[in-house]
Design an enzyme around this catalytic site. Structure first.
Site, PDB file in Angstrom:
ATOM      1  N   ASP A  15       0.855  -1.183   0.000  1.00  0.00           N
ATOM      2  CA  ASP A  15       0.000   0.000   0.000  1.00  0.00           C
ATOM      3  C   ASP A  15       0.895   1.240   0.000  1.00  0.00           C
ATOM      4  O   ASP A  15       1.726   1.400   0.898  1.00  0.00           O
ATOM      5  CB  ASP A  15      -0.876  -0.045   1.259  1.00  0.00           C
ATOM      6  CG  ASP A  15      -2.039   0.922   1.174  1.00  0.00           C
ATOM      7  OD1 ASP A  15      -2.737   0.923   0.162  1.00  0.00           O
ATOM      8  OD2 ASP A  15      -2.229   1.686   2.137  1.00  0.00           O
ATOM      9  N   ASP A 112      -3.191   2.660  -6.066  1.00  0.00           N
ATOM     10  CA  ASP A 112      -2.108   2.764  -5.070  1.00  0.00           C
ATOM     11  C   ASP A 112      -1.867   1.498  -4.269  1.00  0.00           C
ATOM     12  O   ASP A 112      -1.192   1.555  -3.240  1.00  0.00           O
ATOM     13  CB  ASP A 112      -2.356   3.947  -4.136  1.00  0.00           C
ATOM     14  CG  ASP A 112      -3.514   3.694  -3.179  1.00  0.00           C
ATOM     15  OD1 ASP A 112      -4.342   2.819  -3.472  1.00  0.00           O
ATOM     16  OD2 ASP A 112      -3.569   4.373  -2.145  1.00  0.00           O
ATOM     17  N   GLU A 113      -2.414   0.365  -4.683  1.00  0.00           N
ATOM     18  CA  GLU A 113      -2.098  -0.846  -3.942  1.00  0.00           C
ATOM     19  C   GLU A 113      -2.140  -2.089  -4.810  1.00  0.00           C
ATOM     20  O   GLU A 113      -2.800  -2.115  -5.854  1.00  0.00           O
ATOM     21  CB  GLU A 113      -3.001  -1.002  -2.719  1.00  0.00           C
ATOM     22  CG  GLU A 113      -4.465  -1.087  -2.991  1.00  0.00           C
ATOM     23  CD  GLU A 113      -5.256  -1.135  -1.688  1.00  0.00           C
ATOM     24  OE1 GLU A 113      -5.698  -2.217  -1.317  1.00  0.00           O
ATOM     25  OE2 GLU A 113      -5.408  -0.079  -1.045  1.00  0.00           O
TER      26      GLU A 113
END
Length: 403
Positions: A15, A112-113
């Site tokens: 993350d 974003d992960e």
DNA sequence: TCTGGGGTCCTAGGACCC
DNA sequence: TCTGGGGTCCTAGGACCC
């Protein structure tokens, strides 16, 4: 009959730390150390919510999802910046490419992960994976200048919870033996899949923590949440999750939506709404073509000023990526939206996607047939057809709704 | 004048077919 | 005429995630 046991696995969840805000700080280093919030147009006087805040801003109580106005009240000196998705997508591609230098067993979970299946990495059963996690962090930092947090666990569910335990910049291992000490004290809401509604219902049952949920009788959960979700809650609270890391997937739908600066009335503000709908249709058609897809099911979404949402959709005989065909179907759908209250949001969605490129798609029928739009034939109410005409001269550049 | 935009998945009823 | 199932598609709504 004993359930077949899962082979040994080591799953990472990575993350990015305060992703949007951190990307902004790369080009605005003078803002480092200050409270910064990213969201909307970057102006707290206008409609919008915080998408990401720096850790300095979070110290003032600013959270993602919070109205910009509210954030400005909590922290008057906070710097507000508009979202720049194109820039974030560039960094997203970069950090994912950096991970791909280590393994291709990557599942994309948004901008974003990612999940990473590290089960086959040399020596991982001995060292648990912390060294390779540190190596991935270093590669991501070198490629982007950004930090990330990584959780390591036997499955995605636990890895996801683990990555959040030592932010920013942490590496956290959670094994089955750690569940009682590390997982069970956490609020049930930390389980990916338990949202605000489920949390409320769990509270009514007196279940606040994951441990309390794990100890609850299965029959009680099934009675309250149904067989599927009830059983899943029970499994999740006990740290069990056999979902694989999925490295490839096809999009299901593409959509565009916009929230107005002021709420619009379906009849009185019809011109503005029609212009908006036409523009959304052009955008979604452009998105479809750019990515090489066409879709059969066209739908509109409207949010009333009381935040209730209605959707109307229509399935065409064949898939289309044509803006005019999408617009015809979308106007028919909008005509079925009750004009009970003013609207604050309008959206267009195309689902039932099929690839268009490389002859993967059968010859298109109907959708591109100029004058005979499928589904928009005699069923289309006359006032709509007239109104659709009326928006045409208005459909210029820019946002006609920014009043 | 609290509350964005882009997604996925699930449920449930009715139509329609076998 | 009535009684049945299963399966798939379509539509609408809702929960949830990033």
């Amino acid at each position: 009959m004993p359930a077949p046991t899962m082979p040994w696995r080591r799953i990472a969840h990575l993350d990015m730390d305060a992703f949007y805000a951190s990307v902004e700080l790369l080009r605005r280093p003078e803002l480092r150390g200050k409270p910064v919030a990213i969201g909307g147009h970057g102006e707290p006087s206008r409609r919008g919510v915080v998408t990401t805040a720096t850790y300095e801003a979070r110290a003032f109580g600013i959270r993602s999802g919070m109205a910009l106005r509210r954030a400005a009240e909590l922290c008057p000196q906070c710097v507000f910046l508009p979202v720049d998705f194109d820039e974030y997508r560039r960094y997203s591609r970069r950090f994912k490419a950096a991970i791909a230098t280590v393994t291709d067993r990557i599942e994309d979970r948004g901008i974003d992960e990612v999940y990473i299946d590290l089960s086959a990495v040399q020596g991982i059963r001995v060292d648990g994976g912390a060294p390779v996690a540190r190596d991935i962090q270093r590669r991501v930092l070198e490629a982007t200048g950004l930090s990330c947090s990584i959780g390591l666990a036997p499955n995605k569910l636990l890895a996801k919870i683990a990555s959040d335990l030592r932010k920013p910049g942490g590496v956290t291992i959670v094994d089955e033996a750690d569940i009682p000490a590390l997982i069970w004290p956490l609020p049930a809401r930390r389980i990916n899949g338990v949202g605000p509604k489920a949390e409320l219902q769990l509270e009514e049952l007196g279940l606040r923590t994951i441990g309390e949920l794990a100890a609850a009788p299965l029959s009680m959960l099934v009675a309250r949440f149904g067989a599927n979700y009830g059983r899943w809650l029970h499994e999740a609270a006990n740290g069990r999750d056999e979902r694989p890391v999925v490295t490839a997937s096809e999009p299901v739908s593409m959509s565009r939506e916009t929230t107005f600066e002021r709420d619009l009335h379906l009849r009185r503000d019809w011109q503005a709404l029609a212009a908006c709908l036409a523009e959304l249709c052009r955008e979604v058609a452009a998105d479809l073509r750019r990515r090489g897809y066409a879709g059969r099911t066209i739908g509109v979404k409207a949010r009333y000023d009381d935040f209730r949402i209605v959707t109307r959709d229509q399935t065409l005989p064949g898939a289309t990526d044509d803006a005019a065909a999408i617009r015809r179907a979308a106007f028919e759908c909008l005509g079925r939206v009750p004009a009970t209250r003013r609207l604050r949001l309008l959206g267009v969605r195309v689902a039932g996607l099929a690839r268009t490129g490389a002859g993967a798609e059968p010859p298109r029928r109907g959708a591109a047939g100029a004058s005979t739009a499928p589904g928009a034939s005699s069923a289309e109410p006359a006032p709509l057809a007239a109104a659709e005409q009326a928006e045409l001269p208005l459909s210029g550049e820019g946002n006609p709704l920014a009043l």
